[in-house]
Every structure is written in C-alpha cells, then in structure tokens.
Motif scaffolding. Sequence first.
Motif, mmCIF file in Angstrom:
data_model
loop_
_atom_site.group_PDB
_atom_site.id
_atom_site.type_symbol
_atom_site.label_atom_id
_atom_site.label_comp_id
_atom_site.label_asym_id
_atom_site.label_seq_id
_atom_site.Cartn_x
_atom_site.Cartn_y
_atom_site.Cartn_z
ATOM 1 N N ARG A 94 1.022 -1.240 0.083
ATOM 2 C CA ARG A 94 0.253 -0.022 -0.171
ATOM 3 C C ARG A 94 0.798 1.238 -0.037
ATOM 4 N NH1 ARG A 94 -0.904 1.712 5.446
ATOM 5 N NH2 ARG A 94 0.089 0.567 7.121
ATOM 6 N N THR A 121 2.304 -0.910 9.970
ATOM 7 C CA THR A 121 2.396 -2.388 10.093
ATOM 8 C C THR A 121 3.749 -2.696 10.182
ATOM 9 O OG1 THR A 121 1.856 -2.613 7.798
ATOM 10 C CG2 THR A 121 -0.030 -2.893 9.348
ATOM 11 N N ARG A 164 0.938 -4.723 14.041
ATOM 12 C CA ARG A 164 0.289 -3.336 13.794
ATOM 13 C C ARG A 164 0.174 -2.421 14.853
ATOM 14 N NH1 ARG A 164 -5.520 -2.665 10.634
ATOM 15 N NH2 ARG A 164 -6.126 -3.842 12.394
ATOM 16 N N GLY A 177 -3.508 -8.043 3.837
ATOM 17 C CA GLY A 177 -4.114 -6.962 4.140
ATOM 18 C C GLY A 177 -5.671 -6.969 3.877
ATOM 19 N N ALA A 178 -6.286 -7.706 3.324
ATOM 20 C CA ALA A 178 -7.468 -7.802 3.268
ATOM 21 C C ALA A 178 -8.339 -8.422 4.493
ATOM 22 C CB ALA A 178 -8.126 -8.731 2.207
ATOM 23 N N LEU A 192 -7.086 -7.977 7.411
ATOM 24 C CA LEU A 192 -6.943 -6.730 8.345
ATOM 25 C C LEU A 192 -7.935 -5.774 8.268
ATOM 26 C CD1 LEU A 192 -2.837 -5.502 8.566
ATOM 27 C CD2 LEU A 192 -4.175 -7.082 10.272
ATOM 28 N N GLU A 193 -8.525 -5.777 6.955
ATOM 29 C CA GLU A 193 -9.424 -4.565 6.651
ATOM 30 C C GLU A 193 -10.812 -5.491 7.274
ATOM 31 O OE1 GLU A 193 -9.581 -4.144 2.470
ATOM 32 O OE2 GLU A 193 -7.768 -2.757 2.462
ATOM 33 N N ARG A 194 -10.831 -6.788 7.203
ATOM 34 C CA ARG A 194 -11.965 -7.597 7.646
ATOM 35 C C ARG A 194 -11.864 -7.301 9.253
ATOM 36 N NH1 ARG A 194 -10.814 -11.273 3.566
ATOM 37 N NH2 ARG A 194 -9.935 -12.718 5.474
ATOM 38 N N GLN A 195 -10.889 -7.447 9.720
ATOM 39 C CA GLN A 195 -10.879 -7.250 11.157
ATOM 40 C C GLN A 195 -11.613 -6.030 11.701
ATOM 41 O OE1 GLN A 195 -9.566 -9.983 13.324
ATOM 42 N NE2 GLN A 195 -10.238 -8.647 15.179
ATOM 43 N N ASP A 196 -10.885 -4.836 11.128
ATOM 44 C CA ASP A 196 -11.348 -3.426 11.234
ATOM 45 C C ASP A 196 -12.852 -3.487 11.049
ATOM 46 O OD1 ASP A 196 -8.623 -2.706 11.807
ATOM 47 O OD2 ASP A 196 -8.400 -2.095 10.101
ATOM 48 N N TRP A 197 -13.353 -4.113 10.014
ATOM 49 C CA TRP A 197 -14.878 -3.751 9.881
ATOM 50 C C TRP A 197 -15.591 -4.582 10.968
ATOM 51 C CZ3 TRP A 197 -18.807 -7.115 9.419
ATOM 52 C CH2 TRP A 197 -20.043 -6.584 8.807
#
Length: 544
Positions: free
Chosen positions: A184, A314, A400, A428-429, A431-436
Amino acid sequence: MPESPYEFTAGNTPDAPRSDLPDLLTALAADLRAVEYTLDGVATLLGESAYTALNRDQTIPALLAAERAVRRDEAANALAAVVRLWLLAEPQPKETLDAALPGLRAEGLLALGLVEPVPGTALLAAKADLRPYGWDANEDGSGGAELWVASDLAAHQQEGVLRHDHVLGIGQASTTLVQTTFRRHTGRALDLGTGCGIQAFHLLHHCEHVTATDISERALAFTRFNILLNAQALSVDPDRLADRVSMRLGSLLEPVAGEEFGLVVSNPPFVITPRSAGEDSSEQFTYRDGGLPGDGIVAALVAELPAVLAPGGTAQMLGNWEVAGGTAWQERPQAWVGSGVDAWFIQRELVSPEEYAETWLRDASEGRDKDHYRDAYAAYLADFASRNVAGIGFGMVLLRRPASPGQAFHRFEEITYPIEQPIGPHLGAALERQDWLAANRIEDAHLLVADDVTEERHQRPGAEHPGVILLRQGAGLRRTNLLSTELAGFVSACDGDLTAGQIAGALEALLGGEETFDAGTFRGGLLAEAANLVRDGFLIPAME
C-alpha cells in the motif's frame, strides 16, 4: 530531514562493488539491457529444463544448454558469456567480455569490482554475483520492474566455507517476505536488515521514501550499488539519492530510534546459532546470525518494532522461535507481544533440532570439513538441549500499531499446507475485515459468500443427512471450515438480501420448537460463528 549519524554514503567499500562511478554504472546497465540479460532472456537462452535446474543451484544443465545455444546461433555468444560469468561462475577471456559488454568492457568490470583476474591465466572470474531480477506489472500495466542484483557468490559458485560477512543474494526467505508483504502507498518505509536490498526495491515502488539498515557495511555497499545500477527502474535520481533512500549502518532499531514508519519489513538474521564463550562478532555469519542466544533477536524485534510504527503502521517479518518440550509452539511468541499491539503469527514449519542443524550447516557449506561439521553439529544439539528445545518453528509475523486505542487482536495459528502466493494482498484484506468487524454489528450486516468458496458434503451410503459439511477457500490462506447443519444453512442464505440477524432469526424460528432450545444462546453462537467466517474471508460484507 537532517542526516542521521548512522547514515551510510560510502561508494567504495573494500570487497564490495563500487557505486561511486556513475558513468560505469550507466554503461553496465545499457550493456546488460542490450544483451537481454533479463529473466526472460536467460530463460529463453537456456530452455525451461536447464533454467529450472539452475534455480535449484544445479549449473551443469545450464552450461550444456548455453553451449548448445551458441552452436545454434552465434548471436547468442554475448548473452551466453554473461550467463557463464555470473550465473555459472565460469571465468571468461577478457576479449569475450569486451565483445559481450562493449560499452563497459572488461576494464570497466574490473574498476567496478565485479570481476578479478584468475592468477596465472588470461581469464577474468566473477568477484560478485550479478543476476537479473524482477516482477510482473499489475493488470493496468503499472508496477512491474526488470532489475539486476549484485550479491556475494553463493556456496555452489565458490569453494570453501562462506565468508562471515557474506552478503546473501535472492534467497527463498527474501522472496517469501516479498510475497508476504501487502503493498500500500506509504510515506516512509523501513527495510530492517536490508542485505543486498531486495525488500527496498519493492518498497520503492509504492513508498515515497525508504530507509534501509544493516549491521554490515558490505551489505549496505551492495544495496547502494544495486539501487544506483537500477536507478531508472526504481524511479531514483542518482544525484538526489537521499530524496528517496537513506541507508543506515547499525544494529536492529538503533539507527532509526525516535522515528516512525508506515511500513516496516524485515528478513532479520533470525537463525538460532550456538554461541561460544568469548566469541567475536566476526566469527558469526552476519546475514543470518543475530548474535543473541536462542531466538532472542526475533523476541527483541517483536517487542520493539511497535515503537517505530506510525499510528496504523504495520510491520511484517520472518522468524524462528524455539518450542520447549511439553509446550505449545505459540507459548513463547505470545509472551513477546506487548499490550495495545495487533499481532498475527502464522507458523509455516516445525522442525527438530537435528533437521535445523543440518539445514544451516549445509547453508554455509560447513559440511566440506568432516571434523568441523561433526563439532558444529554437536554444538547445535548441545545448545538446544541446554534450553530443553524440542522443535524450532518458522513462520510469518505481522504487527500493527492501531490507529486509535482499542482492543488489540492477537492471533496465533499453524498453516503448513500450500497457500496462494503472493499472500500479502490476502493478509491486508484480512486486516480490513478485522477492522470492519470491530466497527460494525454483525447482526446488521448483509453478507455474501466469497467467490472462491465452495462447499463439500460427505455422508455414508444410505444416510439421510450428511455427516460432514465443509467450506473450502480456493484462494488466500485456503482454509477449510467444518460447519454445523445450522451454520451451513446460515451460509446458504447469505446472498446479500437479508441481514445476518434476520437469517439467524429465521433459523431460530425454524429450529426453536423444542423445550430445551435456548434462543439467546443459539442466536449468539450462530452470529459469533458468522463473524469468524467473515474474519477468515469465507463471508464478506455486501457493498452498500
């Protein structure tokens, strides 16, 4: 940014290629490009079978293939000479190199420190390895690169034990980290323990500025040479190198204390090597031995890396950890992780002390002296026995620093089967699901089954219902999840129309006729399992 006292700017380090001769670097790049010394060019010259063997460090098929190529077409002479010199470590006549690299010529190779005379002959031998490296462009045509990477000659290219300040080339561990890193755009990135610079090359394609550190002057000299040789492909102005790259000489995080980075990558010297009383650092292999007992260097980095991460930043690294007899593998790594830090360990392999000793003795060609090999092997086993080590784990570590205070997640799992590569985008995806999940109520979500997910049902002949229901991922970490009948029904209804809460309610009404049925427990358990399926990527939130 003021210059750091650890800044490394030397262009003429003993026993390393010179990076202070810009005209010669430009001529070398032009000659290599003209002779098509690229991954595709070498593969075409050698053919698939010999090229594959060369990637296993088997040079004989490549030597024979190069000879055949020249017999078929004299135009292949130039590329064949370059391949023989560097990839096959076969000394070449000066006249042959003059013809193959007409802009630089043998004189320029000598000046750059890439070749040296063979005593008593008219031949020149490779003093360093120089090989093509690159990666494919994205679907939109951006992001690809064709580079050349210099490093020390590998064990199969030279006689004797490797020098202790050996600069490793493109190895399995470095490519594993490349594949593991999720890319990223980041303002500032850190390549800790850069070696010959592989991680830094990739970081320069998606980060504004890269700081590369190492404890070895020779490693930084190779990195500087490689970046300047490939300046155009890496979007670096050789006259303004500091605008994009800073190289620091020092141990671990000492050269960057007080700084913050959006991304840190590290293939540290994590090999667990026996230490002896009074041992000097010059007796260690700097590319792999961290100088601390046991798995101390990995423990130190896991504990200290969060201090140099910017909020939301991260760190991704590889590492070894010791597993004491009678304990779970994750027991030691769990103790290293600080509070308020997201941590994800994935153990990919677990080996015995004997297997570990054999791997690293072979790595440094230490088996060529029988007595030394016996003593070194015994030292490994005694060292592990002194700490009751029954196994050594290898795997990937992701840390992170959360962008805002909150409950950190810690995840420790063992995945030893083949996974999709590169795995970085999938991490990376995840982590995004974890945040969601942390920001949304699962019961309000409209969920879909991910495109790569399939279902398997197994039942005995004549049985009315399946005894086993499995969800399988075809991509990413390729997980398999065992489903209950109720959870299988939930997943089958995830087409984005109803919320997870509505689906759970429908199943509750369908199954809740018995007196012993606890609706609250059923609903809570089902939604918790649904959240786990989202976390692992089996289910994904529908786009609003």
